[in-house]
Motif scaffolding. Structure first.
Motif, short mmCIF file in Angstrom:
data_model
loop_
_atom_site.label_atom_id
_atom_site.label_comp_id
_atom_site.label_asym_id
_atom_site.label_seq_id
_atom_site.Cartn_x
_atom_site.Cartn_y
_atom_site.Cartn_z
N ARG A 104 0.80 -1.48 -0.15
CA ARG A 104 -0.15 0.07 0.48
C ARG A 104 0.64 1.96 0.20
O ARG A 104 0.87 2.44 -0.35
CB ARG A 104 -0.45 0.04 1.21
N ALA A 105 1.88 0.85 0.78
CA ALA A 105 2.94 2.96 0.62
C ALA A 105 3.69 2.90 -0.62
O ALA A 105 3.66 3.80 -1.13
CB ALA A 105 3.56 2.42 1.80
N VAL A 106 3.58 1.68 -1.83
CA VAL A 106 4.24 1.66 -2.79
C VAL A 106 3.44 2.23 -3.30
O VAL A 106 3.75 3.21 -4.51
CB VAL A 106 5.38 0.27 -3.29
N ARG A 107 2.12 2.02 -3.37
CA ARG A 107 0.80 2.64 -4.53
C ARG A 107 0.66 4.15 -3.92
O ARG A 107 0.40 4.62 -4.67
CB ARG A 107 -0.47 1.47 -3.93
N LEU A 108 1.00 4.23 -2.32
CA LEU A 108 0.76 5.88 -2.14
C LEU A 108 1.60 6.52 -2.89
O LEU A 108 1.15 8.11 -3.73
CB LEU A 108 0.52 5.20 -0.84
N ARG A 109 3.36 6.31 -2.90
CA ARG A 109 3.84 6.51 -3.59
C ARG A 109 3.90 7.08 -4.55
O ARG A 109 3.72 8.09 -5.60
CB ARG A 109 4.95 5.49 -3.88
N GLY A 110 2.86 5.97 -5.82
CA GLY A 110 2.55 6.48 -7.75
C GLY A 110 1.41 7.52 -7.34
O GLY A 110 1.03 8.25 -8.23
N ARG A 111 0.89 8.19 -6.06
CA ARG A 111 -0.62 8.17 -6.20
C ARG A 111 0.17 9.44 -5.96
O ARG A 111 -0.28 10.87 -6.68
CB ARG A 111 -1.68 8.05 -5.04
N ALA A 112 0.81 9.64 -5.18
CA ALA A 112 1.65 11.29 -5.27
C ALA A 112 2.44 11.55 -6.27
O ALA A 112 2.25 12.78 -6.61
CB ALA A 112 2.49 11.07 -3.36
N VAL A 113 2.87 10.67 -6.77
CA VAL A 113 3.87 11.07 -8.16
C VAL A 113 2.76 12.06 -9.17
O VAL A 113 2.85 12.34 -9.63
CB VAL A 113 4.45 10.57 -8.63
N ARG A 114 1.96 11.06 -9.07
CA ARG A 114 0.53 11.24 -10.26
C ARG A 114 0.06 13.32 -10.09
O ARG A 114 -0.27 13.55 -11.06
CB ARG A 114 -0.71 10.37 -10.21
N LEU A 115 0.38 13.36 -8.70
CA LEU A 115 -0.21 15.07 -8.28
C LEU A 115 1.97 15.81 -8.51
O LEU A 115 0.80 17.31 -7.99
CB LEU A 115 -0.19 15.03 -7.17
N MET A 116 2.37 15.08 -8.81
CA MET A 116 3.02 16.31 -8.78
C MET A 116 3.88 16.88 -10.40
O MET A 116 2.77 16.33 -11.16
CB MET A 116 5.24 15.36 -8.33
N PRO A 117 4.05 18.17 -10.69
CA PRO A 117 4.52 18.05 -11.96
C PRO A 117 5.40 17.49 -12.73
O PRO A 117 6.35 16.53 -12.30
CB PRO A 117 5.59 19.62 -11.89
N PRO A 118 4.90 17.13 -13.73
CA PRO A 118 5.41 16.11 -14.87
C PRO A 118 7.57 16.26 -15.31
O PRO A 118 7.65 17.55 -14.66
CB PRO A 118 4.79 16.05 -15.78
N ARG A 119 8.04 15.51 -15.35
CA ARG A 119 9.47 15.41 -15.15
C ARG A 119 10.28 16.10 -16.32
O ARG A 119 9.80 16.70 -17.61
CB ARG A 119 10.07 13.62 -15.15
N ARG A 120 10.70 17.02 -15.96
CA ARG A 120 11.34 17.92 -17.40
C ARG A 120 12.39 18.20 -17.79
O ARG A 120 12.89 17.80 -19.15
CB ARG A 120 11.33 19.60 -17.14
N VAL A 121 13.15 16.85 -17.25
CA VAL A 121 14.47 16.79 -17.75
C VAL A 121 14.67 14.97 -17.67
O VAL A 121 14.45 14.79 -16.39
CB VAL A 121 15.84 17.20 -16.42
N PRO A 122 15.56 14.67 -18.05
CA PRO A 122 15.90 12.82 -18.01
C PRO A 122 16.22 12.39 -17.47
O PRO A 122 17.06 13.03 -16.49
CB PRO A 122 16.23 12.55 -19.29
N HIS A 123 15.75 11.24 -16.54
CA HIS A 123 16.77 10.54 -15.15
C HIS A 123 17.13 8.97 -15.48
O HIS A 123 16.74 8.58 -15.84
CB HIS A 123 15.67 10.48 -13.92
#
Length: 298
Positions: A237-256
């Motif tokens: 559940r914690a790993v899934r919550l991380r994914g949901r948090a990323v969804r709310l963030m601005p998209p990545r502008r530079v590659p990693h």
């Protein structure tokens, strides 16, 4: 840039002609953390096949120098992703991979299976834990990218579609996952390596947390005690919550890329692709990829 703008860009591309570019956009922009975790798990899965895990133990590379093997594998594979098959860096990475496996003699079935893990495991991980599921374009592109890699590495009869990769992986694991003492040593060394990336007091927790992310066939093959259902549920559940948090963030502008991962620790002063990998003694077996003549990479 809006959160789904890059996905729209991917969907406008041809997943066959632009396969490697789509794969680069997915792995370096959309899901860099998830691809890193998934590819770690993909390589880890291969240890549960005794013909692979036992031979890896015999080389002592994964038990004696796990950080170097982790670094080298990630850096070589990602150089191809970052720069492309036709680039100088991509061609050098393929030549380096082929050079260091010159002494190994591994069956085509095992080599094909290892390639399948690189296609199937990331898709399953991302669908379960990332901020969105993989699109059909990304799934097709991943299969085409690794089919191309398999051709450069001389692997025969590589599956042609994602569905064929997935069927091969599931069938092979059902038939070949089994206990092996050497494979268990490789597995333990890998779990210890992952725990070593974080403060020492967290090591027991991190090892236990990692086990909760393994499926039942893997746990049985290595004879690990299954984690408590409550612990498994909390970690996943914690790993899934991380994914949901990323969804709310601005998209990545530079590659990693993989070379930027904090888990890559073996080359603080930099590296050359030609210096990565092992220099095996002829006749010693132990790697899941067979060497071919380097001209194939051209």
């Amino acid at each position: 840039m809006k959160r789904f703008q890059r996905l729209a860009e991917i969907r406008r591309m041809d997943p066959y002609e632009g396969a490697s570019e789509i794969y680069r956009l997915s792995s370096a922009y959309e899901f860099p953390w998830d691809f890193s975790r998934a590819l770690e798990l993909a390589l880890y899965r291969t240890y549960a096949v005794p013909s692979i895990g036992r031979l890896l133990a015999e080389t002592s590379e994964f038990t004696g120098r796990p950080q170097k093997r982790y670094d080298d594998t990630a850096l070589l594979l990602d150089a191809i992703v970052e720069h492309g098959f036709g680039s100088a860096q991509g061609r050098t990475a393929i030549r380096t991979i082929n050079r260091m496996h010159r002494a190994y003699d591994i069956g085509d079935d095992d080599m094909r299976y290892v390639l399948c893990t690189f296609v199937v495991t990331p898709k399953r991980w991302i669908d379960a834990y990332a901020w969105r599921r993989m699109s059909r374009h990304e799934i097709v592109a991943s299969a085409v990218h690794y089919r191309t890699l398999g051709r450069h590495m001389g692997i025969r009869d590589v599956p042609g579609s994602y569905e064929e990769f997935e069927e091969y992986l599931d069938t092979y694991e059902a038939a070949h996952f089994a206990w092996d003492e050497g494979a268990r040593r490789v597995s333990d060394a890998t779990l210890d390596l992952m725990a070593s990336w974080y403060p020492r007091p967290l090591a027991p927790f991190l090892r236990a947390a990692t086990l909760t992310l393994l499926d039942e066939p893997l746990l049985r093959a290595f004879r690990y005690t299954p984690p408590a259902p409550g612990t498994r549920a909390i970690v996943r559940r914690a790993v899934r919550l991380r994914g949901r948090a990323v969804r709310l963030m601005p998209p990545r502008r530079v590659p990693h890329h993989a070379r930027q991962n904090r888990e890559i620790k073996g080359y603080p002063n930099g590296y050359r692709l030609t210096d990565l990998g092992t220099h095996p003694v002829p006749g010693v077996r132990g790697c899941p990829v067979r060497h071919i003549d380097t001209s194939t990479a051209d």
